[in-house]
Design an enzyme around this catalytic site. Structure first.
Site, PDB file in Angstrom:
ATOM      1  N   GLN A   8      -3.378 -22.008  18.808  1.00 56.36           N
ATOM      2  CA  GLN A   8      -4.231 -20.953  18.229  1.00 56.36           C
ATOM      3  C   GLN A   8      -4.331 -19.750  19.161  1.00 56.36           C
ATOM      4  OE1 GLN A   8      -8.054 -22.577  17.046  1.00 56.36           O
ATOM      5  NE2 GLN A   8      -7.071 -24.318  16.050  1.00 56.36           N
ATOM      6  N   CYS A   9      -3.923 -19.923  20.429  1.00 50.63           N
ATOM      7  CA  CYS A   9      -3.980 -18.799  21.382  1.00 50.63           C
ATOM      8  C   CYS A   9      -2.950 -17.740  20.999  1.00 50.63           C
ATOM      9  CB  CYS A   9      -3.638 -19.269  22.795  1.00 50.63           C
ATOM     10  SG  CYS A   9      -4.894 -20.277  23.511  1.00 50.63           S
ATOM     11  N   ASP A  13       1.660  -6.404  -4.603  1.00 53.65           N
ATOM     12  CA  ASP A  13       0.850  -6.464  -3.390  1.00 53.65           C
ATOM     13  C   ASP A  13       1.410  -7.667  -2.621  1.00 53.65           C
ATOM     14  OD1 ASP A  13      -2.473  -5.859  -2.585  1.00 53.65           O
ATOM     15  OD2 ASP A  13      -1.360  -7.477  -1.642  1.00 53.65           O
ATOM     16  N   SER A  14       1.640  -7.509  -1.329  1.00 56.30           N
ATOM     17  CA  SER A  14       2.335  -8.579  -0.609  1.00 56.30           C
ATOM     18  C   SER A  14       1.514  -9.848  -0.495  1.00 56.30           C
ATOM     19  CB  SER A  14       2.797  -8.099   0.765  1.00 56.30           C
ATOM     20  OG  SER A  14       1.721  -8.042   1.669  1.00 56.30           O
ATOM     21  N   SER A  15       0.241  -9.817  -0.884  1.00 52.78           N
ATOM     22  CA  SER A  15      -0.540 -11.058  -0.922  1.00 52.78           C
ATOM     23  C   SER A  15       0.006 -11.992  -2.000  1.00 52.78           C
ATOM     24  CB  SER A  15      -2.007 -10.758  -1.214  1.00 52.78           C
ATOM     25  OG  SER A  15      -2.494  -9.878  -0.235  1.00 52.78           O
ATOM     26  N   THR A  69       0.823  -1.221   0.000  1.00 52.66           N
ATOM     27  CA  THR A  69       0.000   0.000   0.000  1.00 52.66           C
ATOM     28  C   THR A  69       0.848   1.257   0.000  1.00 52.66           C
ATOM     29  OG1 THR A  69      -1.768  -1.116   1.176  1.00 52.66           O
ATOM     30  CG2 THR A  69      -1.753   1.264   1.332  1.00 52.66           C
ATOM     31  N   THR A 106       1.715  -4.748   4.058  1.00 46.85           N
ATOM     32  CA  THR A 106       1.528  -5.200   5.445  1.00 46.85           C
ATOM     33  C   THR A 106       0.918  -6.600   5.522  1.00 46.85           C
ATOM     34  OG1 THR A 106      -0.641  -4.142   5.560  1.00 46.85           O
ATOM     35  CG2 THR A 106       1.242  -2.860   6.346  1.00 46.85           C
ATOM     36  N   ASP A 107       0.188  -7.022   4.473  1.00 49.64           N
ATOM     37  CA  ASP A 107      -0.576  -8.270   4.595  1.00 49.64           C
ATOM     38  C   ASP A 107       0.297  -9.464   4.957  1.00 49.64           C
ATOM     39  OD1 ASP A 107      -2.893  -6.941   4.080  1.00 49.64           O
ATOM     40  OD2 ASP A 107      -3.075  -7.571   1.992  1.00 49.64           O
TER      41      ASP A 107
HETATM   42  N1  ASP Z   1      -2.557  -5.477   0.295  1.00 52.36           N
HETATM   43  C1  ASP Z   1      -1.498  -4.630   0.762  1.00 52.36           C
HETATM   44  C2  ASP Z   1      -0.215  -5.443   0.758  1.00 52.36           C
HETATM   45  O1  ASP Z   1       0.024  -6.186   1.646  1.00 52.36           O
HETATM   46  C3  ASP Z   1      -1.799  -4.124   2.135  1.00 52.36           C
HETATM   47  C4  ASP Z   1      -0.776  -3.160   2.715  1.00 52.36           C
HETATM   48  O2  ASP Z   1       0.322  -2.973   2.222  1.00 52.36           O
HETATM   49  O3  ASP Z   1      -1.081  -2.555   3.752  1.00 52.36           O
HETATM   50  O4  ASP Z   1       0.548  -5.327  -0.157  1.00 52.36           O
END
Ligand code: ASP
Length: 361
Positions: A297-298, A76-78, A33, A108-109
């Site tokens: 999972q905790c 995009d990090s996804s 992002t 961030t993902d």
């Molecule tokens: N979808 C974005 C990513 O991970 C989200 C972000 O960067 O906050 O690339």
């Protein structure tokens, strides 16, 4: 063959170009992002960063030498894959001798996975590698990019006031106001600026008006040459238990062709059903050589195999207890350790022991 000879852009700062004592920092822009803009249909997509200094004039006030390297196709990090982690690690390895610290601009993902993966792959790291990004793109008026990036650069440049040695020789994540060890980071918020938390471990630093480092929590390992590992095992899965999970689901996951390791996300202190079919599925997977790493999972606490009857079978089956490791670190640790191709006993030892500060002893 990936291209490692990417052009470096020197950003104008107030550092004296001739002063060799000034910290030299490299920003590696991978996407996320932080560098996104809306496309014609209104979705956020990664952009080429171009002249970052034009978008962030405050960079010019920094007292460091700063260079920028943008990946040719920001993502995009996804879409991040283990191949991207190995490439990033190699890039850092290539520039390791020329810079004192590295800041990785990343989505961030999956930042927590990437930071954990780099923690394993960059062995004997003696310089900071700080991941950061933003929840709002750098061009937007309420962006958090400036604050995150400037502070990440300050952390990458930080020295102990007395000894002048590197303050944080670790892979870590800086976001909003906390610095987190790479193997302890977890994204827990998609709408607020405070997107990450440090799981089961204190933050390495807090950023307020000043930067407060928790030196007792930072790993200072005896210096050695950086070793950049070049292999990660791809045959890894995560099996999250839930009441009502069926034999078909467990069999399907553990029976995946080529599966080498699986993170078992169990309940509480590492507990799981004792139903015969479940134990049978695990035993069969173990007999096929599949490594099972037990992660709770905790969000707090740790796995203690044998504390309850519902985890008492695990030790004799060879399921490895993950202690207080996060799923993100467990996945990447399995990829790393199994990628080393070591014999059985050594593999078990490495999976069970703390390698990069991912387990509290
Ligand atoms: N979808 C974005 C990513 O991970 C989200 C972000 O960067 O906050 O690339």
């Amino acid at each position: 063959m990936p291209d490692f000879d990417l052009p470096l852009l020197t950003l104008p700062t107030r550092a004296d170009a001739a002063d060799a004592a000034v910290p030299r920092l490299l920003i590696i822009y991978t996407g996320g992002t932080v560098g996104m803009a809306l496309n014609r249909t209104g979705e956020l997509v990664p952009m080429q960063f171009g002249r970052l200094d034009r978008k962030m004039p405050e960079l010019a006030r920094l007292p460091y030498h700063v260079a920028l390297l943008s990946l040719p196709a920001p993502i995009d990090s996804s879409n991040v894959t283990p191949a991207d982690w190995l490439y990033l690690a190699q890039l850092i390895g290539r520039h390791y001798a020329d810079f004192d610290g590295f800041v990785v601009l990343h989505g961030t993902d999956t930042m927590a996975y990437s930071a954990a993966a780099l923690s394993y792959v960059l062995e004997h790291l003696a310089k900071p590698v700080v991941f950061t990004g933003a929840q709002v793109p750098v061009g937007a008026s309420r962006s958090d990019a400036q604050r995150n990036l400037i502070t990440a650069l300050e952390i990458a440049a930080a020295r102990h006031p007395r000894t002048r040695t590197v303050r944080v020789p670790e892979v870590c994540v800086f976001f909003n106001d906390i610095l987190i060890r790479g193997t302890r980071a977890k994204k827990m918020e998609s709408q607020q600026f405070a997107a990450f938390r440090s799981e089961n471990y204190p933050p390495l630093a807090r950023a307020g008006i000043g930067l407060e480092f928790d030196d007792n929590s930072i790993r200072l390992l005896p210096g050695a040459y950086l070793q950049v590992h070049t292999n990660l095992e791809a045959g890894v899965a995560v099996l999250r238990l839930f009441p009502g999970i069926t034999e078909a689901v467990v069999r399907a996951v553990l029976g995946i062709a080529g599966l080498k390791g699986c993170v078992l996300e169990t309940y509480g202190s590492g507990n799981a059903p004792t139903t015969p079919w479940f134990l049978q599925c695990l035993a069969e997977a173990r007999a096929r050589g599949v490594w099972l790493l037990n992660v709770s999972q905790c969000e707090e606490g740790r796995v203690v195999q044998g504390k309850y009857e519902t985890s008492s079978h695990f030790e004799e089956m060879g399921v490895v207890g993950g202690d207080d490791i996060t799923t993100e670190a467990a996945v990447t640790k399995l990829m790393f350790v199994l990628g080393l191709g070591l014999e059985e006993e050594r593999t078990r030892q490495l999976l069970a022991q703390d390698l990069r500060g991912e387990i509290t002893l």
